[in-house]
Design a protein around this motif. Structure first.
Motif, PDB file in Angstrom:
ATOM      1  N   UNK A 142       0.430  -1.649  -0.118  1.00  0.00           N
ATOM      2  CA  UNK A 142       0.048  -0.312  -0.230  1.00  0.00           C
ATOM      3  C   UNK A 142       0.895   1.150  -0.501  1.00  0.00           C
ATOM      4  N   UNK A 143       1.885   1.582   1.124  1.00  0.00           N
ATOM      5  CA  UNK A 143       2.544   2.383   1.259  1.00  0.00           C
ATOM      6  C   UNK A 143       3.450   3.112  -0.547  1.00  0.00           C
ATOM      7  N   UNK A 144       3.702   1.601  -1.043  1.00  0.00           N
ATOM      8  CA  UNK A 144       4.304   2.478  -2.368  1.00  0.00           C
ATOM      9  C   UNK A 144       3.490   2.869  -3.435  1.00  0.00           C
ATOM     10  N   UNK A 145       2.163   2.847  -3.503  1.00  0.00           N
ATOM     11  CA  UNK A 145       1.506   2.916  -4.598  1.00  0.00           C
ATOM     12  C   UNK A 145       1.604   4.705  -4.675  1.00  0.00           C
ATOM     13  N   UNK A 146       1.555   5.002  -3.543  1.00  0.00           N
ATOM     14  CA  UNK A 146       1.740   6.820  -3.815  1.00  0.00           C
ATOM     15  C   UNK A 146       2.819   6.952  -4.652  1.00  0.00           C
ATOM     16  N   UNK A 147       4.000   6.420  -4.751  1.00  0.00           N
ATOM     17  CA  UNK A 147       5.555   6.842  -5.351  1.00  0.00           C
ATOM     18  C   UNK A 147       5.154   5.983  -6.536  1.00  0.00           C
ATOM     19  N   UNK A 148       4.797   4.770  -6.408  1.00  0.00           N
ATOM     20  CA  UNK A 148       4.741   4.035  -7.983  1.00  0.00           C
ATOM     21  C   UNK A 148       3.979   5.172  -8.626  1.00  0.00           C
ATOM     22  N   UNK A 149       2.423   5.124  -8.498  1.00  0.00           N
ATOM     23  CA  UNK A 149       1.689   6.486  -8.945  1.00  0.00           C
ATOM     24  C   UNK A 149       1.893   7.982  -9.539  1.00  0.00           C
ATOM     25  N   UNK A 150       3.043   8.486  -8.174  1.00  0.00           N
ATOM     26  CA  UNK A 150       3.621   9.478  -9.276  1.00  0.00           C
ATOM     27  C   UNK A 150       4.495   9.579 -10.321  1.00  0.00           C
ATOM     28  N   UNK A 151       5.588   8.661  -9.677  1.00  0.00           N
ATOM     29  CA  UNK A 151       6.606   8.349 -11.122  1.00  0.00           C
ATOM     30  C   UNK A 151       6.353   7.790 -12.066  1.00  0.00           C
ATOM     31  N   UNK A 152       5.248   6.995 -12.303  1.00  0.00           N
ATOM     32  CA  UNK A 152       4.484   6.501 -13.447  1.00  0.00           C
ATOM     33  C   UNK A 152       4.030   7.838 -14.371  1.00  0.00           C
ATOM     34  N   UNK A 153       3.091   8.227 -13.774  1.00  0.00           N
ATOM     35  CA  UNK A 153       2.048   9.288 -14.186  1.00  0.00           C
ATOM     36  C   UNK A 153       2.964  10.813 -14.913  1.00  0.00           C
ATOM     37  N   UNK A 154       3.764  10.504 -13.596  1.00  0.00           N
ATOM     38  CA  UNK A 154       4.843  11.964 -13.739  1.00  0.00           C
ATOM     39  C   UNK A 154       5.839  11.232 -15.366  1.00  0.00           C
ATOM     40  N   UNK A 155       5.960  10.180 -15.096  1.00  0.00           N
ATOM     41  CA  UNK A 155       7.642  10.019 -16.415  1.00  0.00           C
ATOM     42  C   UNK A 155       6.412   9.887 -17.861  1.00  0.00           C
ATOM     43  N   UNK A 156       5.402   9.614 -17.737  1.00  0.00           N
ATOM     44  CA  UNK A 156       4.777   9.691 -19.447  1.00  0.00           C
ATOM     45  C   UNK A 156       4.178  10.679 -19.275  1.00  0.00           C
ATOM     46  N   UNK A 157       3.454  11.446 -18.342  1.00  0.00           N
ATOM     47  CA  UNK A 157       2.963  13.121 -18.867  1.00  0.00           C
ATOM     48  C   UNK A 157       4.394  13.910 -19.129  1.00  0.00           C
ATOM     49  N   UNK A 172      16.954   3.752 -10.645  1.00  0.00           N
ATOM     50  CA  UNK A 172      16.048   3.771  -8.947  1.00  0.00           C
ATOM     51  C   UNK A 172      14.425   4.639  -8.949  1.00  0.00           C
ATOM     52  N   UNK A 173      13.925   4.887 -10.390  1.00  0.00           N
ATOM     53  CA  UNK A 173      12.896   5.598 -10.502  1.00  0.00           C
ATOM     54  C   UNK A 173      12.011   4.904 -10.631  1.00  0.00           C
ATOM     55  N   UNK A 174      11.819   5.100 -12.273  1.00  0.00           N
ATOM     56  CA  UNK A 174      11.085   4.928 -13.191  1.00  0.00           C
ATOM     57  C   UNK A 174      11.403   3.250 -13.528  1.00  0.00           C
ATOM     58  N   UNK A 175      12.214   2.019 -13.707  1.00  0.00           N
ATOM     59  CA  UNK A 175      12.659   0.848 -13.534  1.00  0.00           C
ATOM     60  C   UNK A 175      11.822   0.075 -12.231  1.00  0.00           C
ATOM     61  N   UNK A 176      12.406   1.120 -11.440  1.00  0.00           N
ATOM     62  CA  UNK A 176      11.492   0.508  -9.652  1.00  0.00           C
ATOM     63  C   UNK A 176      10.725   0.284  -9.373  1.00  0.00           C
ATOM     64  N   UNK A 177      10.135   1.848 -10.446  1.00  0.00           N
ATOM     65  CA  UNK A 177       8.204   2.094  -9.966  1.00  0.00           C
ATOM     66  C   UNK A 177       7.497   0.524 -10.831  1.00  0.00           C
ATOM     67  N   UNK A 178       7.743   0.806 -12.252  1.00  0.00           N
ATOM     68  CA  UNK A 178       7.672  -0.203 -12.711  1.00  0.00           C
ATOM     69  C   UNK A 178       7.277  -2.455 -12.489  1.00  0.00           C
ATOM     70  N   UNK A 179       9.015  -2.281 -11.497  1.00  0.00           N
ATOM     71  CA  UNK A 179       8.776  -3.722 -10.554  1.00  0.00           C
ATOM     72  C   UNK A 179       7.574  -3.680  -9.782  1.00  0.00           C
ATOM     73  N   UNK A 180       6.881  -2.526  -8.982  1.00  0.00           N
ATOM     74  CA  UNK A 180       6.346  -2.383  -8.035  1.00  0.00           C
ATOM     75  C   UNK A 180       5.324  -2.648  -8.139  1.00  0.00           C
ATOM     76  N   UNK A 181       5.070  -1.654  -9.716  1.00  0.00           N
ATOM     77  CA  UNK A 181       3.373  -2.117 -10.284  1.00  0.00           C
ATOM     78  C   UNK A 181       3.473  -3.082 -10.803  1.00  0.00           C
TER      79      UNK A 181
END
Lengths: 472, 484
Positions: free
Chosen positions: B296-311, B367-376
């Motif tokens: 659950x705690x990972x959701x916000x960082x995963x969301x913001x990294x993914x959303x901002x990267x794509x944006x 450190x960010x995008x790739x990790x976020x995708x793994x967590x996703x």
């Protein structure tokens, strides 16, 4: 100290699908600027790409024809950079999972140039600078490409040229590209470094971008080799950079250094799904591949008995090679067909592009009919050549120009009488021939051909005349 | 209950003509929009033209299509041919698309009445509609508060009686949160069930179009019409089940998962409403099970990294060359592009472009995008497991009621954290709905969220519908009857 050249090539080949990679727009070259565009290839806000399945098929075929392994599962990525010819500010390409990998092309020397990868991507538009203004034409934007990347295996300019020529021919033969270099449908980025002979470590490389002429590529490599060697010899070092070739001055010049290199921020294209290519599909595409140029070359030399030079000339243009195959069917001497094509017929197609198109007026069957008559000695070669000229002009069959009567030729008795007459009326020539002038014989035969309007068989006539003269 | 059905009954019974109905809505807009600013563009002419067509059809006695003659609104990031689509950005304030979004194409074919384009946070980046170039949208329940965001205009248009339903987009809660703040139903369908073609992208792998409506039944009716496979969208799957027929299945014995962490530290009045909702479900025979969302705690960082990267990538095209804002003076093309963007993109948009560019840069990618995708991928897997046991997960839609004006933009990080309940559904592509469950102590509406398994949209709608049926009397004040 002598240096060795090390070259790797990245070749962009525009695929000849009817429609663009992500939309229904035509891929046709040219056209009014921005007339082959739609909201999708213009990257209008909210539009989405839809991958053209033909592109995948063509890329797989390109991989199979160059001995690559095909990935069953690959994906598309975004390469982000800002340039006005790129309306989305990213190019959709393949980064870490290219559709084809680990192939090679074998040069005539037997050496293989390894192909590291082949990936699918979209082309960008074109900037047009005119009267101090810059215009953008997006017609080319979204045209599908494959990028074919070699390992740094090329060691000479000739190898580079042969690799490109072979690659071009293969793409042409398998029908995935028009590979018209003048229209930019085949473009090369050339990576060049040098090292001392015997050394294993590669030198620092420079890259010359966007070359679309084999001739210029050869010149640029030669120039860049000299330049790098000169720098090293004078104790300097090579900087990793992108260079541009100036064909007017025949030099390369720096465009941007490695430090200025862009960070493309690759990431998976979220608007597209994975690309699956099943083993069945790969099998199917493999089965659909036509004979490749080097396969044809071997057959022409080993089975058809053509000299290597002739065979190479014939395979250079796919349409010509195919025409030749048809025209030489069932001939005892298949070289005869090659002679007509490379000689009399080629004179009608003087330029490279005309040979490429090979819009010949007669079907190969007509040429085959004509040669059959020559082979069976029903007509002689000069009659054949006259008839072929008329056939090429009119597009009509040989029977339009050579009648049954013509084919009957001259019966032996008539010919013998004619020969006696020829000897009597050409005494001077006979004497010179007997005096050792071989050439003089020709004028006697010429007399007979004139008298028979070319119908006489010159070989037969020669035999008879020699017999008559022998009796004198 | 269903406003859409009510309207169609009135139309078919000829108690009101479609033109009269449309004019009624238009005059409501005329009266109220100046204050609440739900619409940034009112398409009166278009609306009346279509209404006339509908009246002609009614005159022939032909049956109406499900959304025919229904006055509705579209969020201003949904592409409408020949109608300005601004994303409420200075960059696109005069941009007129040359093509229709697939959802609008569908509604157009059904002769839905487009009243106008609704206000939103600039490029859907925000949670209060305060980053709109056209100013904030006020909450019709209390105009000292925002209507939420990013689809604040869409929610206010429905809550204020200025549209029967609105179509909006939801990237991290942009449909559900404003629906919750405005006492409405907001439904984010499964990723892939509604075509994204023509929805101007904020974050492509998270964006989804869905309805904001008065009732679950209306949400189901709209969803049925728009959840069609679209060959123009590679990620489109459509929906095999028509949800509307499935709204009456019993939920006896189903398991509803409740996540403890979502209730910890929750405001007392909101928690009380959640507990009441749980009791309603227990009364209907559902079994409540405690579950945990492991990451659950990972959701916000995963969301913001993914959303901002794509944006950051999606926003690259706004260079002002082919369309959009153009600066007055420049010396080079680089300067022109730079000025075009800097002068027309708002602070929040620029912030997310910068964050995304950073997360994707080659030094930070791992450190960010790739990790976020793994967590996703892990988050998706965890949800799959949860739905092997539970039919849906019940959470508050937001930990708060509507923000007071100016509150959300004061502390962006704090505001980002308010998305904790809504972003998991986007990360995992799940269907999620916000249903009104009463008023908080400050008399502002509170929403309850149900999250379901991917492509089990109908199940979510049905479970929401059972709740709505059970509670319609106590929540009556939130619903408006159509006045004739």
């Amino acid at each position: 100290m002598s240096y060795e050249l090390v070259v790797g090539l990245e070749t962009h080949v525009e695929l000849s699908t009817n429609t663009k990679i992500f939309c229904q727009c035509t891929t046709e070259f040219g056209g009014e600027p921005n007339s082959h565009c739609c909201p999708i290839c213009l990257g209008m806000p909210g539009t989405l790409p839809k991958l053209n399945k033909k592109v995948v098929e063509y890329a797989v075929k390109a991989g199979l024809a160059t001995n690559c392994k095909i990935r069953n599962l690959s994906k598309m990525d975004r390469k982000n950079y800002v340039y006005p010819d790129l309306p989305k500010a990213y190019q959709v390409t393949q980064f870490d999972k290219p559709i084809c990998e680990d192939g090679y092309i074998t040069l005539s020397s037997g050496k293989s140039i390894r192909i590291n990868r082949i990936h699918i991507e979209e082309d960008a538009g074109k900037l047009i600078h005119e009267r101090g203004d810059t215009y953008i034409d997006y017609n080319r934007g979204g045209v599908p490409l494959v990028e074919i990347v070699t390992d740094p295996d090329i060691r000479t300019v000739d190898e580079a040229v042969e690799y490109i020529e072979q690659l071009r021919l293969i793409m042409k033969y398998i029908g995935v590209s028009d590979v018209k270099m003048q229209e930019g449908s085949l473009r090369c980025d050339v990576n060049i470094s040098v090292r001392k002979k015997g050394e294993e470590k590669f030198g620092t490389r420079t890259e010359i971008k966007n070359m679309n002429s084999v001739n210029f590529i050869a010149k640029a490599i030669a120039y860049e080799f000299e330049r790098q060697v000169d720098i090293l010899e004078s104790g300097g070092e090579i900087h990793q950079e992108t260079r541009r070739y100036d064909s007017d001055l025949n030099i390369t010049e720096s465009m941007r250094s490695k430090e200025d290199a862009e960070d493309y921020r690759y990431f998976r294209e979220p608007d597209l799904v994975n690309i699956y290519v099943s083993e069945e599909e790969i099998k199917k595409y493999k089965a659909e591949l036509p004979q490749l140029p080097h396969e044809k070359l071997n057959i022409f030399i080993n089975e058809y008995g053509l000299p290597k030079d002739d065979a190479e000339l014939l395979i250079k243009y796919k349409k010509v090679a195919e025409y030749y195959e048809e025209a030489s069917k069932n001939l005892k001497n298949k070289k005869l067909a090659s002679n007509y094509i490379l000689g009399q017929i080629y004179r009608k197609f003087p330029t490279d592009s005309e040979k490429e198109e090979f819009n010949i007026s007669i079907p190969p069957k007509y040429l085959n009919d004509l040669i059959q008559l020559v082979e069976s000695r029903k007509i002689n070669s000069s009659m054949a050549s006259n008839a072929l000229e008329k056939m090429l002009d009119s597009g009509k069959a040989v029977t339009e120009f050579i009648s049954e009567k013509d084919m009957e030729g001259i019966d032996e008795n008539t010919l013998r009488e004619l020969c006696i007459k020829a000897v009597n009326e050409n005494q001077k020539a006979v004497e010179s021939y007997l005096g050792g002038k071989e050439k003089a014989f020709k004028s006697i035969i010429g007399y007979i051909m004139r008298e028979t309007k070319g119908k006489a068989d010159p070989i037969k006539a020669t035999e008879i005349i020699k017999e008559i003269i022998g009796k004198i | 209950m269903s406003k859409i059905k009510q309207i169609q009954n009135l139309l078919e019974a000829k108690e009101i003509s479609c033109v009269e109905l449309t004019k009624k809505y238009l005059s409501n807009i005329e009266e109220k929009n100046k204050e609440i600013n739900a619409y940034v563009n009112i398409t009166e002419e278009e609306a009346l033209k279509t209404a006339k067509l509908v009246d002609e059809k009614i005159a022939t006695g032909e049956k109406l299509m499900p959304l025919e003659g229904i006055p509705m609104s579209l969020k201003d990031n949904i592409s409408t041919k020949n109608i300005k689509t601004s994303c409420c950005s200075k960059m696109l304030k005069d941009y007129v698309p040359i093509y229709d979004a697939t959802v609008w194409e569908i509604l157009k074919k059904q002769n839905s009445i487009l009243l106008g384009k609704t206000n939103m946070d600039e490029f859907a980046m925000g949670a209060s509609t305060e980053s709109s170039y056209f100013g904030v949208t006020l909450n019709p329940h209390n105009t000292n508060y925002v209507a939420g965001g990013s689809s604040g205009g869409a929610a206010a248009s429905v809550a204020g009686g200025l549209a029967a339903f609105g179509l909006a987009t939801d990237t991290g809660g942009s449909i559900r949160q404003p629906a919750s703040f405005c006492g409405l139903v907001g439904f984010k369908p499964s990723y892939g069930s509604v075509s994204r073609y023509g929805a101007i992208a904020y974050a492509s792998s998270l964006d989804q179009i869905g309805p904001i409506t008065d009732s679950v039944e209306d949400a189901a009716i709209v969803y049925d019409s728009i959840s069609i496979y679209d060959s123009k969208d590679s990620t489109s799957v459509g929906s095999k089940n028509t949800s509307h027929d499935k709204l009456n299945s019993s939920i006896k014995g189903i398991k509803i998962g409740v996540v403890k962490e979502y209730f910890e530290g929750l405001r007392d009045d909101i928690r009380k409403l959640m507990e009441d909702s749980i009791k309603v479900y227990q009364g209907l025979g559902a079994e409540i099970v405690d579950i945990t969302i492991p990451l659950l705690k990972a959701n916000l960082p995963v969301y913001f990294i993914t959303a901002c990267a794509e944006a950051s990538s999606n926003m690259g095209r706004y260079d002002g060359i082919r369309y959009g804002y153009k600066t007055d003076s420049y010396n080079s093309i680089d300067e022109m592009i730079c000025k075009n963007r800097s002068e027309s993109l708002g602070k929040e948009v620029q912030r997310r472009i910068m964050l995304g560019t950073y997360a994707l840069s080659s030094d930070r990618y791992d450190a960010y995008y790739k990790k976020a995708q793994k967590l996703r991928a892990c988050i998706r897997r965890d949800f799959k497991k949860i739905f092997e046991e539970c039919s849906v997960i019940l959470t508050p839609t937001a930990p708060t009621t509507a923000y007071a004006l100016g509150q959300a933009v004061k502390d962006p990080i704090e505001t980002y954290s308010m998305d904790i309940c809504t972003v998991p559904a986007n990360i995992a592509g799940l269907p999620a709905i916000s249903v009104p469950c009463g008023l908080a102590e400050n008399k502002l509406p509170v929403g309850m969220q149900l999250i379901g398994n991917r492509f089990e949209d109908y199940k979510v709608l049905n479970i929401a519908y059972q709740y709505e049926k059970e509670t319609k009397d106590q929540n009556r004040s939130l619903w408006q009857e159509v006045e004739v």
